[in-house]
Design a protein around this motif. Structure first.
Motif, PDB file in Angstrom:
ATOM      1  N   ALA A  37       0.850  -1.197   0.000  1.00 38.00           N
ATOM      2  CA  ALA A  37       0.000   0.000   0.000  1.00 38.00           C
ATOM      3  C   ALA A  37       0.879   1.238   0.000  1.00 38.00           C
ATOM      4  O   ALA A  37       1.865   1.306   0.739  1.00 38.00           O
ATOM      5  CB  ALA A  37      -0.912   0.002   1.227  1.00 38.00           C
ATOM      6  N   ASN A  38       0.512   2.230  -0.790  1.00 38.34           N
ATOM      7  CA  ASN A  38       1.373   3.393  -1.002  1.00 38.34           C
ATOM      8  C   ASN A  38       0.613   4.691  -0.779  1.00 38.34           C
ATOM      9  O   ASN A  38      -0.614   4.745  -0.940  1.00 38.34           O
ATOM     10  CB  ASN A  38       1.920   3.360  -2.434  1.00 38.34           C
ATOM     11  CG  ASN A  38       3.069   4.328  -2.659  1.00 38.34           C
ATOM     12  OD1 ASN A  38       3.740   4.741  -1.720  1.00 38.34           O
ATOM     13  ND2 ASN A  38       3.291   4.690  -3.899  1.00 38.34           N
ATOM     14  N   LEU A  39       1.353   5.752  -0.441  1.00 43.14           N
ATOM     15  CA  LEU A  39       0.764   7.083  -0.387  1.00 43.14           C
ATOM     16  C   LEU A  39       0.324   7.527  -1.779  1.00 43.14           C
ATOM     17  O   LEU A  39       0.770   6.983  -2.792  1.00 43.14           O
ATOM     18  CB  LEU A  39       1.759   8.097   0.172  1.00 43.14           C
ATOM     19  CG  LEU A  39       1.999   8.093   1.673  1.00 43.14           C
ATOM     20  CD1 LEU A  39       3.070   9.123   2.037  1.00 43.14           C
ATOM     21  CD2 LEU A  39       0.716   8.409   2.443  1.00 43.14           C
ATOM     22  N   LEU A  40      -0.502   8.561  -1.818  1.00 40.76           N
ATOM     23  CA  LEU A  40      -1.077   9.060  -3.071  1.00 40.76           C
ATOM     24  C   LEU A  40      -1.037  10.579  -3.085  1.00 40.76           C
ATOM     25  O   LEU A  40      -1.340  11.222  -2.076  1.00 40.76           O
ATOM     26  CB  LEU A  40      -2.526   8.579  -3.198  1.00 40.76           C
ATOM     27  CG  LEU A  40      -3.350   9.117  -4.366  1.00 40.76           C
ATOM     28  CD1 LEU A  40      -2.791   8.600  -5.690  1.00 40.76           C
ATOM     29  CD2 LEU A  40      -4.816   8.695  -4.220  1.00 40.76           C
ATOM     30  N   GLY A  41      -0.651  11.149  -4.228  1.00 37.52           N
ATOM     31  CA  GLY A  41      -0.778  12.583  -4.418  1.00 37.52           C
ATOM     32  C   GLY A  41       0.478  13.365  -4.092  1.00 37.52           C
ATOM     33  O   GLY A  41       1.506  12.833  -3.691  1.00 37.52           O
ATOM     34  N   ASN A  42       0.370  14.685  -4.281  1.00 33.89           N
ATOM     35  CA  ASN A  42       1.454  15.604  -3.931  1.00 33.89           C
ATOM     36  C   ASN A  42       1.311  15.910  -2.446  1.00 33.89           C
ATOM     37  O   ASN A  42       0.528  16.759  -2.049  1.00 33.89           O
ATOM     38  CB  ASN A  42       1.344  16.882  -4.766  1.00 33.89           C
ATOM     39  CG  ASN A  42       2.481  17.846  -4.507  1.00 33.89           C
ATOM     40  OD1 ASN A  42       3.178  17.753  -3.502  1.00 33.89           O
ATOM     41  ND2 ASN A  42       2.662  18.791  -5.409  1.00 33.89           N
ATOM     42  N   GLU A  43       2.085  15.214  -1.642  1.00 32.09           N
ATOM     43  CA  GLU A  43       1.887  15.286  -0.202  1.00 32.09           C
ATOM     44  C   GLU A  43       2.485  16.543   0.400  1.00 32.09           C
ATOM     45  O   GLU A  43       1.841  17.261   1.142  1.00 32.09           O
ATOM     46  CB  GLU A  43       2.511  14.046   0.459  1.00 32.09           C
ATOM     47  CG  GLU A  43       2.126  13.904   1.910  1.00 32.09           C
ATOM     48  CD  GLU A  43       3.239  13.318   2.758  1.00 32.09           C
ATOM     49  OE1 GLU A  43       2.914  12.534   3.639  1.00 32.09           O
ATOM     50  OE2 GLU A  43       4.402  13.661   2.547  1.00 32.09           O
TER      51      GLU A  43
END
Length: 670
Positions: free
Chosen positions: A227-233
């Motif tokens: 599972a991975n992060l998403l978007g411009n954090e």
């Protein structure tokens, strides 16, 4: 058969935005329960956000992370969930994953291998966990509820047994190394490996992830959930999400990447017994008998049995189709731009639209951002994410939304021509952007007059070429900054990576802006991408035919008199050659003579003297323009050729400029 439903969740988090991050976690848990998921893996450091930088040193951040962790517990009744957070143990900070089971904390696993290369700087903040070590952690020194304070929780190289299913962790970088923790987990007989990650987007990276997930599941005889992060954090890194679930070497589910959602849960039914069968049959299986201290057994929780029909559905329908690099670039950029705008509460963008490739690419990306965002979220969902932006709320069509959030300006001087004017005007009309013609020639001439009076001589192109070019670029900045301030919008810098490499950009001119979205991509690719968007486009239907007026030109700064027939490649060198030299010299760290050998092979059409001259020019310009790269606005990371000195490519501002190495090149005999 031991069928359970597992899932990975991708989350679009914001560093230190506790309520936002918590809500995304809660929403993903609720969604998982609706899908009848038994085990949910959420991304690395998802409570705090990954990009907290030196805030990871703050005891207040550690306190708040634990508070949020405690507040999440009630939502985990009836499900197993992993969440990531920074955790203090023995006065060191660790990058940890907490396993929550049925409303209780089962324990913490800390990351063994920290990402310390490229854009990552984890060893600055975290301590790597020692292989095989275990311990206990308590929170009595934090201001937390008494029940939470008094408990002691296991931490270390643990695996958990829940309803007879053994669960272990590899945390992001752990899976990218040779001695990955999965080898020990295999020896412990683990059934499921969870991998909570914060893996930034780069071209082609999905294939690498799929390989280590599928190969890990095959080699270790497990179910593997990534599972991975998403978007411009946090500003520069774009996370592409992308849940991957595999079982004993077979892909069971993969999610679409680079979406506009706050969260997304992707699930699959898996047969735990298949992995056990692999272990039964493996002659190389070496069982570790010293399990005390590693093994956390939770006996009072039972997984609901998953349905057989869900397990047997057509796997081919789950595979998300691969994308061309051109489409990957588009999807990464538009998500990065959208998140940067909304998370900074900017009311749209301002672009100085010259009619050339760079500014036209940025305008095209903003148009694509609207089209793709509305396609994924729907009109109401898109507008909801921009709740603070009144003009967006009043818009009712894609064209009206583009007009509300994109302001462009063509800013000619006496050296500008009709070709670029027509290209800029045609593109702005095609995408329905606000478009102004701000003639800055009088300002340019007034600066010349003021300086000529002061130094008591006329300025001429023969003597003052660079100064006269640069002042034209600089006089354009104040008016577009003014438009940005009037609108409360974000001014975008239009300089690309090829220009950054050799300093072919004007400080406080085309580098002006709060964000530099294409500073991580080279000019040759941008020109290729614009042709693709003109003729093929995203999903074969999002095209901009008006880009023909841009693509038919030779790139030019239009800063010298028109009779000089100025072009970028005439000032520098062929862009494809420049990009190859840059890759060899900067990414691969080759010296001038080595670069020459490579270029002689790749570009046989050029003479020895031409190549030597261009390579010398590159190294000279690279060395003297580091100060410019230090001043660039934040840019997006897209590949391993990034030149951003804050996150990827450090070089001294003052150096010897490769003088000795270039003498060796000059003296080289073919």
């Amino acid at each position: 058969m031991k069928l359970i439903k597992v899932a990975g969740g991708e989350l679009n988090q914001i560093p230190l935005d506790w309520d936002h991050n918590k809500q995304n976690i809660l929403d993903s848990i609720e969604d998982a329960k609706k899908q009848q998921v038994s085990m949910l893996c959420l991304p690395e450091l998802c409570i705090t956000g990954y990009g907290c930088e030196d805030a990871f040193y703050s005891t207040g951040v550690h306190q708040m992370a634990l508070e949020v962790l405690h507040e999440l517990l009630p939502a985990t009744k009836g499900i197993v969930v992993s969440v990531g957070l920074p955790l203090v143990y023995q006065n060191r900070v660790f990058n940890a994953a907490a396993l929550l089971v049925d409303g209780e904390i089962a324990g913490f696993v800390a990351k063994r291998y920290l990402a310390g290369n490229g854009i990552h700087y984890e060893p600055r903040w975290f301590t790597p966990w020692t292989e095989g070590a275990v311990g206990e952690v308590s929170f009595e020194y934090y201001d937390l509820p008494e029940k939470f304070q008094k408990k002691v929780y296991p931490i270390g190289e643990l695996f958990f047994e829940v309803d007879g299913v053994r669960i272990g962790f590899e945390i992001c970088e752990d899976a990218w190394v040779a001695n990955r923790p999965g080898r020990n987990l295999y020896a412990y007989g683990v059934d499921v490996i969870l991998n909570p990650s914060a893996s930034h987007f780069a071209f082609g990276k999905l294939e690498v992830r799929k390989r280590f997930v599928m190969e890990g599941s095959r080699a270790y005889g497990t179910v593997y959930v990534y599972a991975n992060l998403l978007g411009n954090e946090a500003g520069r890194a774009i996370y592409d999400g992308g849940v991957v679930i595999a079982s004993v070497g077979q892909l069971r589910a993969i999610s679409e990447r680079l979406t506009f959602h706050d969260y997304k849960v992707t699930s699959a039914v898996v047969d735990v017994d298949l992995g056990r069968l692999e272990k039964f049959q493996s002659s190389s299986f070496e069982h570790i008998t010293k399990e005390s201290g590693h093994h956390i057994c939770i006996k009072d929780y039972k997984f609901p049995e998953a349905k057989l029909e869900a397990y047997e559905r057509d796997e081919a329908s789950w595979e998300f189709s691969e994308t061309l690099q051109e489409e990957e670039f588009a999807r990464a950029e538009v998500l990065g731009l959208f998140d940067y705008m909304r998370k900074s509460y900017s009311k749209g963008f301002v672009v100085s639209l010259s009619g050339g490739a760079d500014s036209s690419a940025i305008v095209s990306l903003i148009w694509l951002m609207v089209q793709m965002g509305i396609k994924q979220l729907g009109m109401d969902g898109f507008k909801k994410k921009l709740f603070y932006f009144k003009e967006i709320q009043e818009a009712s069509t894609e064209a009206e939304i583009v007009n509300a959030l994109l302001t462009t300006a063509y800013q000619p001087t006496e050296n500008s021509g009709d070709v670029t004017w027509n290209a800029a005007k045609s593109l702005a009309e095609a995408v329905n952007a606000k478009f102004y013609r701000l003639d800055v020639n009088n300002v340019f001439k007034e600066y010349i007059r003021i300086v000529e009076e002061s130094i008591e001589r006329p300025l001429t192109w023969e003597q003052d070429d660079l100064a006269l070019q640069n002042i034209q670029a600089r006089v354009r900045a104040p008016s577009v900054w003014m438009l940005a301030n009037i609108n409360g919008a974000l001014l975008l810098s239009t300089s690309n990576r090829s220009e950054a490499a050799v300093g072919y950009a004007t400080m406080d001119g085309d580098t002006s802006g709060g964000l530099s979205p294409i500073a991580g991509i080279d000019k040759a690719f941008l020109r290729q991408w614009l042709v693709w968007l003109e003729k093929e486009g995203v999903d074969r239907n999002l095209t901009i035919p008006a880009l023909k007026f841009v693509n038919d030109q030779q790139p030019t700064a239009e800063l010298r008199p028109q009779d000089s027939k100025q072009t970028d490649e005439g000032d520098l060198m062929p862009y494809d050659l420049l990009d190859e030299i840059e890759g060899a010299a900067i990414r691969d760290k080759k010296m001038p003579v080595e670069c020459y050998s490579i270029m002689r092979y790749k570009f046989p059409q050029y003479s020895s003297e031409q190549l030597k001259g261009w390579i010398t020019k590159f190294f000279r310009l690279w060395s003297r323009n580091q100060w410019k790269r230090e001043r660039y606005a934040p840019s997006f990371h897209l590949d391993d050729k990034n030149l951003d000195p804050k996150t990827w490519c450090r070089f001294p501002i003052l150096s010897g400029g490769f003088n000795r190495e270039l003498r060796m090149l000059e003296e080289l005999k073919d």
